[in-house]
Design an enzyme around this catalytic site. Structure first.
Site, short mmCIF file in Angstrom:
data_model
loop_
_atom_site.label_atom_id
_atom_site.label_comp_id
_atom_site.label_asym_id
_atom_site.label_seq_id
_atom_site.Cartn_x
_atom_site.Cartn_y
_atom_site.Cartn_z
N GLY A 354 0.81 -1.21 0.00
CA GLY A 354 0.00 0.00 0.00
C GLY A 354 0.84 1.26 0.00
O GLY A 354 2.07 1.21 -0.01
N ASP A 463 13.17 -8.73 7.88
CA ASP A 463 13.36 -7.93 6.67
C ASP A 463 14.17 -6.69 6.99
O ASP A 463 13.83 -5.58 6.57
CB ASP A 463 12.02 -7.54 6.05
CG ASP A 463 12.16 -7.10 4.59
OD1 ASP A 463 13.15 -7.52 3.94
OD2 ASP A 463 11.31 -6.35 4.10
#
Length: 665
Positions: A354, A463
């Site tokens: 998004g 990550d």
């Protein structure tokens, strides 16, 4: 007659003192405690002996200043070189008298060992004081790792107007407090003709003005999410706290400047028949005393009633280290107004799931709004899991979650706004000199260490990369995007997954090949990030240089040849010594060892980057994916990808916004 007068005066003073808080006959009002069980001691150990010595010394020092203001005292117990040394302090609320302070500290020293019997790192909070101790020195350092938010159940009539008023008021009080050597300030301000707002802010006096302001501004930033439109609220960190109420909750007279005494008036002594009779005096005094007693009793009743309304929520939240989901929720209309209906002018960028927008709340606070796309594949429960996870994380080097919105198909996260760009922009484009200093000061390492060992949950980021490190105004790094984090239980040390999510070039070999992840997976990613910071080269897009096929082999080649200084960007070689570059390279190479057992822990990394006295092992050739046995044995595996059409291929970046297996520590 004299006995009657004395009785009336005694009753009058008792009511007054109870109302104004001059006495502390009751135990201090307990709020919360923070004592993560990651670092504990054994019974009858040296640490416990030092702790007992430290705690026993506090009550007698409650009225000493120790170089700071009264009501604050810090001390250590144990030898300087002792690994079991105890560092601790107490802080009393700035308006308390010496007796009330001593009573609170005395009670805290007994109560803390009941609530945190074997934990080395402990903070316990009361209305009147706080007590902290640890096996590591925290003096003069701002600590925002733990937070408690509480609010009054009563709402104000015009919340938007009140929030603006409150924001301006608290800003003024904070400014006064940080310039006060006591790091304390109270203020009584008229909100309307019928309502007065009482406010209080305080830091531990050992903090610098800047650190105190950072802490208090952080606390102020939490008020909108917990206390918007409420008649009272408070936010408490280990290093600072602030509070406001619609009733007096502190002792104004204890710190107010006494008025100048009036000039002496002539006194006419009434004696003999010219004076008033005893019956006349009683007739005059008795009704006045009775009225005063009833008036003060009524005020006491109203005050207790107001506190009970507050404590009802306090008790609900004191046993939880975070506020409830409801307290974090924003309505969609507020988000729309803040972002100007998600205007393209406010767009900051786009993530895997998004777009991100800048917004401004009604009281002026800047926010970053992450609006998840409807095709993200993330369900409501996964979304709530991420909210729960990130809300538990409170550290100066982590991006702070302020709240969320979940209405219809809309899933929105609201974060603090971090004004500078991400680390990768500066690494590969502008390359400022301060970046290697950022690594050397191990701010990023401290953030990861908090996730692994000091937060209430054991969290693996999965990550960690340059684009997920944001930089604030002072270029201090803040780790963002915990969408790939996996929460471990207390006794878990590693886990397996069939969903490989992350970014190629930062993933450890055992994770990329077999789905095995642990805290050492983040250590591997940190090592890659460290080498990127030193060289200014990106591992995932590294082109063959000096016979090396990737960044890790390039760094290893220079280390093996004894030329680690050549790794540093040529524009920066005059800014750093050989020892600084060599040590950072050494740490980076140890982090990317192929065997996870050979990689250091984040605690060791923090120590190694801080001190040259730490002995580091000799690194071996790092794990390589290109041109190595790792590549030949790499299995075909479907990687999770934001672009489902290319899920069979190896993605450069794989973004995943789901959280699974939520375990408390």
């Amino acid at each position: 007659m004299p006995a009657f007068k004395l009785l009336m005066v005694f009753l009058f003073l008792c009511f007054v003192s109870n109302f104004l808080g001059f006495t502390t006959a009751a135990d201090p009002n307990y709020l919360a405690h923070f004592c993560p069980n990651t670092t504990t001691f054994t019974r009858n150990s040296t640490f416990q002996s030092n702790l007992n010595l430290f705690l026993s010394s506090l009550p007698t020092n409650a009225n000493r200043s120790n170089g700071f203001s009264r009501g604050f005292y810090n001390a250590t117990a144990g030898q300087t070189s002792d690994s079991d040394r105890v560092y601790g302090l107490f802080l009393c609320r700035g308006d308390l008298g010496s007796t009330a302070c001593q009573d609170c500290v005395t009670f805290a020293t007994k109560n803390v060992t009941q609530r945190c019997p074997v934990e080395k790192r402990t903070t316990i909070l009361f209305d009147e004081c706080l007590l902290r101790y640890s096996n590591q020195s925290f003096f003069s350092n701002s600590d925002m790792s733990s937070q408690l938010s509480m609010w009054n159940l009563q709402n104000v009539t015009e919340p938007d107007k009140f929030n603006v008023f409150l924001g301006n008021l608290m800003n003024q009080v904070i400014t006064q407090a940080v310039n006060n050597p006591k790091r304390f300030e109270i203020r009584k301000t008229n909100y309307s003709a019928f309502q007065t707002v009482y406010s209080l802010v305080q830091c531990t006096p050992d903090l610098s003005s800047r650190d105190c302001e950072v802490c208090l501004r952080g606390a102020l930033g939490q008020l909108p999410r917990c206390c918007s439109g409420r008649q009272g609220g408070r936010v408490l960190y280990p290093s600072c706290n602030l509070r406001y109420e619609s009733y007096p909750f502190y002792n104004e007279s204890a710190i107010a400047v006494p008025p100048s005494p009036p000039p002496p008036a002539s006194v006419t002594r009434l004696q003999g028949k010219s004076g008033l009779s005893s019956s006349t005096i009683i007739a005059i005094v008795a009704p006045i005393v009775v009225i005063a007693v009833l008036f003060i009793a009524g005020l006491c009743f109203l005050r207790r009633r107001a506190e009970k309304k507050y404590n009802a929520v306090l008790e609900q939240n004191a046993d939880n280290d975070i506020t409830t989901l409801e307290s974090l929720q924003f309505d969609f209309k507020t988000i729309e107004v803040a972002t100007n209906k998600f205007s393209s002018d406010n767009k900051l960028g786009r993530g895997g799931f998004g777009e991100v927008y800048k917004g401004v709340l009604p009281h002026g606070q800047e926010i970053a709004v992450k609006r998840l796309s409807r095709s993200s594949g993330q369900g409501a429960q996964e979304f709530k899991n991420e909210v729960v996870l990130v809300a538990k994380l409170q550290h100066r080097n982590l991006v702070r979650l302020l709240g969320f919105c979940l209405e219809g198909d809309e899933k929105i996260l609201v974060y603090e706004f971090v004004p500078n760009k991400s680390l990768d922009y500066f690494l590969y484009e502008t390359r400022p000199i301060g970046l290697v200093k950022t690594l050397q000061d191990n701010w990023i390492a401290r953030g990861i260490l908090y996730l692994h060992e000091d937060s209430q949950l054991r969290i693996i980021h999965r990550d960690l990369k340059a684009s997920n490190i944001l930089l604030d105004v002072q270029m201090n790094p803040k780790i963002s995007d915990f969408g790939l984090a996996r929460i471990f239980g207390v006794d878990q040390t590693q886990g397996n997954t069939s969903r490989i999510v992350g970014t190629y070039g930062y993933m450890s070999p055992e994770y990329a090949m077999h789905g095995q992840f642990s805290v050492k997976s983040d250590v591997y990613s940190f090592g890659v990030l460290a080498l990127e910071t030193i060289t200014g080269k990106k591992n995932s897009s590294f082109y063959q240089t000096d016979g090396a096929e990737d960044l890790l082999s390039y760094a290893w080649k220079h280390w093996r040849d004894g030329t680690p200084l050549q790794l540093l960007d040529s524009n920066l070689t005059d800014s750093y010594s050989r020892d600084e570059v060599t040590r950072c390279t050494h740490v980076g190479l140890l982090c990317v060892q192929e065997d996870p057992a050979d990689r250091p822990s984040m605690a060791t990394i923090v120590l190694a980057l801080n001190s040259h006295s730490v002995t580091l092992s000799v690194p071996r050739q790092p794990a390589l994916f290109i041109g190595s046995r790792t590549e030949r044995s790499f299995p075909e595996r479907e990687f999770e990808c934001s672009d489902k059409s290319t899920s069979k291929s190896m993605p450069w970046s794989v973004d995943e916004a789901s959280i699974t297996e939520v375990y408390p520590r």
